[in-house]
Write a protein that holds these residues in place. Structure first.
Motif, mmCIF file in Angstrom:
data_model
loop_
_atom_site.group_PDB
_atom_site.id
_atom_site.type_symbol
_atom_site.label_atom_id
_atom_site.label_comp_id
_atom_site.label_asym_id
_atom_site.label_seq_id
_atom_site.Cartn_x
_atom_site.Cartn_y
_atom_site.Cartn_z
ATOM 1 N N HIS A 98 -19.769 114.635 19.444
ATOM 2 C CA HIS A 98 -21.303 115.534 19.077
ATOM 3 C C HIS A 98 -21.311 116.874 19.620
ATOM 4 O O HIS A 98 -22.540 117.319 19.605
ATOM 5 C CB HIS A 98 -22.384 114.772 19.339
ATOM 6 N N GLY A 99 -20.370 117.437 20.464
ATOM 7 C CA GLY A 99 -20.365 118.888 21.023
ATOM 8 C C GLY A 99 -19.742 118.629 22.418
ATOM 9 O O GLY A 99 -19.109 117.744 22.746
ATOM 10 N N LEU A 121 -35.295 119.701 15.039
ATOM 11 C CA LEU A 121 -33.995 119.009 15.108
ATOM 12 C C LEU A 121 -33.766 118.111 13.781
ATOM 13 O O LEU A 121 -32.560 118.038 13.220
ATOM 14 C CB LEU A 121 -33.964 118.130 16.297
ATOM 15 N N SER A 141 -25.756 125.189 13.916
ATOM 16 C CA SER A 141 -24.461 124.786 14.472
ATOM 17 C C SER A 141 -24.324 123.388 14.847
ATOM 18 O O SER A 141 -23.171 122.925 14.904
ATOM 19 C CB SER A 141 -24.124 125.599 15.668
ATOM 20 N N ARG A 142 -25.366 122.508 15.018
ATOM 21 C CA ARG A 142 -25.388 121.273 15.273
ATOM 22 C C ARG A 142 -24.574 120.392 13.936
ATOM 23 O O ARG A 142 -23.910 119.294 14.171
ATOM 24 C CB ARG A 142 -26.604 120.703 15.621
ATOM 25 N N LEU A 188 -29.006 127.740 16.782
ATOM 26 C CA LEU A 188 -29.780 126.533 16.585
ATOM 27 C C LEU A 188 -31.170 126.750 16.367
ATOM 28 O O LEU A 188 -31.974 127.739 16.257
ATOM 29 C CB LEU A 188 -29.993 126.117 18.038
#
Length: 56
Positions: free
Chosen positions: A6-7, A28, A34-35, A24
């Motif tokens: 996840h990063g 959420l 970018s997530r 970002l």
């Protein structure tokens, strides 16, 4: 760059490549940033939000 599924690994520093941006959103659950999309080319940047329309 060390990454998890996840990063970047927790507690580590990460970098983007020259000419790429990490973006970002502030929501959420609804942000397509970018997530979800990963880094984006800086040539795709259209502008910077100073204040969303209809707020403050």
């Amino acid at each position: 760059m060390t990454r998890t599924a996840h990063g970047p690994a927790a507690g580590t520093r990460s970098r983007t490549w020259a000419g790429w941006l990490l973006v970002l959103g502030d929501n959420l659950a609804r942000s397509k940033d970018s997530r979800l999309l990963g880094c984006i080319p800086d040539t795709d940047l259209l502008g910077v939000v100073l204040r969303p329309i209809g707020q403050g």
